[in-house]
Design a protein around this motif. Structure first.
Motif, short mmCIF file in Angstrom:
data_model
loop_
_atom_site.label_atom_id
_atom_site.label_comp_id
_atom_site.label_asym_id
_atom_site.label_seq_id
_atom_site.Cartn_x
_atom_site.Cartn_y
_atom_site.Cartn_z
N THR A 106 0.86 -1.18 0.00
CA THR A 106 0.00 0.00 0.00
C THR A 106 0.91 1.24 0.00
O THR A 106 2.14 1.12 0.09
N GLU A 107 0.30 2.40 -0.04
CA GLU A 107 1.08 3.64 0.03
C GLU A 107 1.87 3.68 1.35
O GLU A 107 3.04 4.05 1.38
N MET A 108 1.21 3.27 2.43
CA MET A 108 1.90 3.25 3.73
C MET A 108 3.02 2.21 3.72
O MET A 108 4.10 2.44 4.29
N GLY A 109 2.80 1.08 3.08
CA GLY A 109 3.84 0.06 2.97
C GLY A 109 5.05 0.58 2.21
O GLY A 109 6.20 0.35 2.61
N HIS A 110 4.79 1.30 1.11
CA HIS A 110 5.91 1.89 0.36
C HIS A 110 6.66 2.90 1.22
O HIS A 110 7.89 2.98 1.14
N SER A 111 5.95 3.65 2.04
CA SER A 111 6.64 4.63 2.88
C SER A 111 7.54 3.94 3.91
O SER A 111 8.56 4.50 4.31
N MET A 112 7.21 2.72 4.30
CA MET A 112 8.04 2.00 5.26
C MET A 112 9.33 1.49 4.61
O MET A 112 10.33 1.27 5.29
N THR A 113 9.33 1.33 3.30
CA THR A 113 10.55 0.85 2.64
C THR A 113 11.70 1.84 2.80
O THR A 113 12.85 1.44 2.81
N HIS A 114 11.39 3.12 2.97
CA HIS A 114 12.44 4.11 3.20
C HIS A 114 13.12 3.87 4.55
O HIS A 114 14.33 4.01 4.67
#
Length: 143
Positions: A106-114
């Motif tokens: 999700t968008e939140m999941g992508h933000s966690m990749t950082h």
């Protein structure tokens, strides 16, 4: 006072002050979000799932094959369910026989990749120092 006792009472040099911590818990009960982070990043497979899904949508078996190490179907299922429950992964089921299931961040999941990338970069940058510290500790504390 005995000579041996003076070492205990002699003031020791103070450590050089460091910057104020970026995060601080005000009380022991205040977890500062650390528990949620550790729950997600602290298990064995979640980070691998996040890393693999960062590249795009994957079916279950593709995801399982890409994860290094022998992750069982049951453990991977539990992992993606937890990530889905936390809103980091979305799951799409297609009405085929057998059902086709795809996973994506999700968008939140992508933000966690950082965050995962920053932790990985830190680990790589400090790997030699950590190795040296372990070696020195092991030499000073033989088993």
């Amino acid at each position: 006072m005995s000579a041996g006792h003076t070492a205990v009472t002699t003031p020791q040099p103070r450590p050089v002050p460091v910057e104020e911590p970026v995060i601080r818990c005000e009380t022991p009960q205040d977890e500062c979000g650390v528990r949620d982070l550790l729950d997600r990043l602290g298990d064995k497979w979640s980070v691998y799932v996040l890393v693999e899904l960062a590249a795009g949508v994957l079916r279950f078996k593709e995801l399982q094959r890409r994860i290094p190490g022998p992750v069982s179907q049951r453990m991977l299922t539990l992992t993606v369910r937890r990530l889905e429950r936390d809103g980091l992964v979305s799951r799409t089921v297609y009405p085929t026989v057998p059902p086709q299931v795809e996973y994506e961040l999700t968008e939140m999941g992508h933000s966690m990749t950082h965050l995962v990338k920053a932790l990985s970069d830190w680990s790589i940058a400090h790997r030699p120092a950590i190795s040296d510290a372990r070696r020195a500790y092991d030499e000073a504390h033989p088993a």
